[in-house]
Motif scaffolding. Structure first.
Motif, PDB file in Angstrom:
ATOM      1  N   GLU A 190       0.856  -1.305   0.124  1.00 48.36           N
ATOM      2  CA  GLU A 190      -0.022  -0.204  -0.045  1.00 48.36           C
ATOM      3  C   GLU A 190       0.992   1.249  -0.053  1.00 48.36           C
ATOM      4  N   ILE A 191       2.022   1.029   0.735  1.00 48.46           N
ATOM      5  CA  ILE A 191       2.763   2.441   0.831  1.00 48.46           C
ATOM      6  C   ILE A 191       3.327   2.533  -0.546  1.00 48.46           C
ATOM      7  N   HIS A 192       3.906   1.603  -1.143  1.00 51.86           N
ATOM      8  CA  HIS A 192       4.714   1.872  -2.559  1.00 51.86           C
ATOM      9  C   HIS A 192       3.619   2.082  -3.572  1.00 51.86           C
ATOM     10  N   GLN A 193       2.346   1.957  -3.496  1.00 54.70           N
ATOM     11  CA  GLN A 193       1.297   2.345  -4.289  1.00 54.70           C
ATOM     12  C   GLN A 193       1.215   4.016  -4.071  1.00 54.70           C
ATOM     13  N   GLU A 194       1.238   4.228  -2.871  1.00 56.42           N
ATOM     14  CA  GLU A 194       1.206   5.693  -2.417  1.00 56.42           C
ATOM     15  C   GLU A 194       2.233   6.447  -2.988  1.00 56.42           C
ATOM     16  N   GLN A 195       3.387   5.772  -2.982  1.00 54.14           N
ATOM     17  CA  GLN A 195       4.464   6.359  -3.291  1.00 54.14           C
ATOM     18  C   GLN A 195       4.418   6.753  -5.067  1.00 54.14           C
ATOM     19  N   GLY A 196       3.924   5.778  -5.647  1.00 54.54           N
ATOM     20  CA  GLY A 196       4.056   5.469  -6.948  1.00 54.54           C
ATOM     21  C   GLY A 196       5.123   4.962  -7.657  1.00 54.54           C
ATOM     22  N   HIS A 197       6.015   4.444  -6.793  1.00 58.14           N
ATOM     23  CA  HIS A 197       7.014   3.508  -7.268  1.00 58.14           C
ATOM     24  C   HIS A 197       7.597   2.870  -5.915  1.00 58.14           C
ATOM     25  N   VAL A 198       8.279   1.888  -6.169  1.00 57.14           N
ATOM     26  CA  VAL A 198       9.004   1.172  -5.009  1.00 57.14           C
ATOM     27  C   VAL A 198      10.115   1.554  -4.470  1.00 57.14           C
TER      28      VAL A 198
END
Length: 203
Positions: free
Chosen positions: A134-142
């Motif tokens: 979920e955090i990666h999706q919020e970041q827009g990248h890994v």
């Protein structure tokens, strides 16, 4: 040096535990004993262990349940709180429950519906991975996330908060099995960063 420090910490911790057990067993039998306990797995297991240590003593034992009543800061006078005197039958029940816990090979337990429940060692793994995704999706990248910061954020979202060091142990396991990638040296949770491995789907 790190291993040496760990050995020193373990030695000191073991000696402190032995000293605490000795002090508990040396409580004079004419003194009442008040045990403060809340609705969490650490204190519920601790309550049963404490009563096991007192199994041969005849002190009156009172339980002060900290959930449901306001604990006054720095006020530990038991007369300020509601308390329950434990009967012989109740003490025996707690003693038997501790003996069952001591014989169990389970490494993870939860406090659910006023009972201690054993759960699988990897119980929190899916939650850790889900929140990282979920955090990666919020970041827009890994991108890498500091482990300590992530764990504090994860704990804030949980109804029944486990020990943060157990969650870090599961983070390290997920690194070793290839689910998570690592950056830094994992001396403590504040010294390294994690992210979902690129091969792991984010959906």
């Amino acid at each position: 040096m790190e291993n040496s420090n760990d050995e020193v910490d373990n030695f000191v911790g073991h000696n402190k535990l032995k000293e605490a057990i000795r002090e508990i067993r040396d409580i004079p039998s004419h003194l009442p004993i008040y045990i403060w306990c809340g609705d969490n797995i650490e204190e519920q297991c601790g309550l049963r262990f404490f009563l096991y240590l007192l199994r041969d003593q005849h002190n009156e034992i009172f339980l002060i349940h900290t959930n449901g009543q306001q604990v006054i800061e720095r006020q530990w006078n038991p007369n300020l709180y509601e308390k329950k005197r434990l009967s012989v039958k109740e003490r025996l029940k707690f003693l038997q429950q501790w003996e069952g816990l001591a014989e169990s090979t389970a490494v993870l337990r939860q406090w659910e519906q006023q009972h201690i429940q054993e759960v699988s060692e990897n119980f929190y793994d899916s939650l850790i991975v889900k929140r990282l995704k979920e955090i990666h999706q919020e970041q827009g990248h890994v991108d890498f996330i500091q482990t300590g910061t992530f764990l504090l954020e994860l704990l804030a979202r949980m109804d029944e908060s486990p020990n943060i060091f157990y969650l870090e142990y599961r983070i390290r396991y997920l690194i070793y099995n290839g689910t998570l990638a690592l950056k830094g040296i994992p001396k403590s949770m504040w010294d390294y960063y994690v992210k979902i491995c690129q091969k792991t789907s984010l959906v």
